[in-house]
Enzyme design. Structure first.
Site, PDB file in Angstrom:
ATOM      1  N   ARG A  99      44.519 -90.821   9.533  1.00 42.69           N
ATOM      2  CA  ARG A  99      44.234 -91.666   8.371  1.00 42.69           C
ATOM      3  C   ARG A  99      45.491 -92.445   7.998  1.00 42.69           C
ATOM      4  NH1 ARG A  99      40.897 -87.432   4.452  1.00 42.69           N
ATOM      5  NH2 ARG A  99      39.133 -87.083   5.873  1.00 42.69           N
ATOM      6  N   ASP A 141      47.876 -95.183   6.237  1.00 39.34           N
ATOM      7  CA  ASP A 141      47.910 -95.687   4.865  1.00 39.34           C
ATOM      8  C   ASP A 141      47.812 -97.208   4.831  1.00 39.34           C
ATOM      9  OD1 ASP A 141      48.188 -93.158   3.749  1.00 39.34           O
ATOM     10  OD2 ASP A 141      50.376 -93.217   3.827  1.00 39.34           O
ATOM     11  N   ARG A 190      57.318 -91.858   7.179  1.00 39.29           N
ATOM     12  CA  ARG A 190      58.009 -92.846   6.348  1.00 39.29           C
ATOM     13  C   ARG A 190      59.130 -92.199   5.528  1.00 39.29           C
ATOM     14  NH1 ARG A 190      53.515 -95.615   3.007  1.00 39.29           N
ATOM     15  NH2 ARG A 190      55.331 -96.580   2.025  1.00 39.29           N
TER      16      ARG A 190
END
Length: 255
Positions: free
Chosen positions: A50, A52, A202
């Protein structure tokens, strides 16, 4: 019902991420609507990861069950026709058995993050990299990254919105590649694990960028990891440099 695996490439900028949402456009919804042009009663598709909002993919994998038996090449061609003009492409398609699940059958996921150090604005890579103004110390970043390899409690590098049951994950690879360009330097972060926490990659890259810029010592990464405290994390990098590059399976669905 025949099951098909789809290999998917997309530019994440126009989307709120992979997952279908009620009020915003996700990549999953666009592909499902294209499938419904071929089979109106088509059910949902299931993705391997999934991503972002703003995150890209060059190797996302999804599966779907259809009522009709399709030639895999014709199915991909038909989907690409109906996906226009969205920046999404089906780059491969294959019939798979009923036991294949794009998410739960996966044994590893590989991400790529791109940073470009350049004073002038990026033109051709705009929206596809994280641009910084000054060169980074790749060796220092790699020393910091080495502290993250292996099985750890990654609470520090986990979004407060993460829904994973445990912060303990095993990181198999975090290699940093430096590429000299004309008037710029690109740093590529190659990251591999079975699965990841929300914002984990990230968070890694944002923290390591601080090491490369000289604001952190490489050993500060170890201290942040051991703190098991989100407040100890460095800044989270922007999404546009991140790509879901590859998903691995015990038996590769695309041969």
């Amino acid at each position: 019902m025949p099951r098909y695996a789809l290999k998917i490439e997309y530019h994440g900028a126009p989307f709120v991420g992979w997952q279908r949402q009620k009020q915003h456009l996700g990549v999953q919804q666009v592909i499902e609507e294209a499938l419904q042009k071929l089979e109106p009663d088509c059910g949902p598709i299931y993705g391997a990861g999934r991503t972002d909002a703003g995150v890209h993919a060059s190797g996302q994998v999804a599966h779907v069950d259809l009522t009709k038996k399709w030639d895999a090449f014709r199915l991909s061609e038909a989907l690409n026709y109906h996906l226009k003009p969205n920046p999404i492409a089906i780059t491969n398609c294959a019939a798979v058995d009923d036991e294949f699940h794009a998410r739960f059958s996966a044994i590893e996921r590989r991400y790529l993050f791109r940073i470009v150090a350049r004073r002038a604005p990026t033109v051709f890579d705009a929206g596809l990299v994280w641009q910084v103004n000054n060169p980074l110390d790749a060796d220092a970043m790699q020393k910091g990254a080495n502290h993250l390899i292996g099985q750890h409690d990654f609470t520090t590098f986990r979004s407060v919105m993460c829904q994973a049951q445990s912060p303990v994950k095993t990181l198999d690879q975090l290699d940093i590649q430096e590429i000299q360009l004309d008037g710029a330097i690109e740093y590529r972060f190659h990251v591999r694990a079975r699965s990841f926490l929300h914002n984990q990659v990230r968070s890694f890259v944002g923290t390591l960028e601080r090491v490369g810029a000289g604001s952190w010592h490489p050993d500060d990464v170890k201290s942040a990891l051991n703190a098991a405290d989100r407040a100890a994390c460095g800044p989270v990098s922007p999404p546009q440099g991140l790509y879901l590059a590859e998903v691995g399976y015990p038996t590769p669905p695309f041969g």
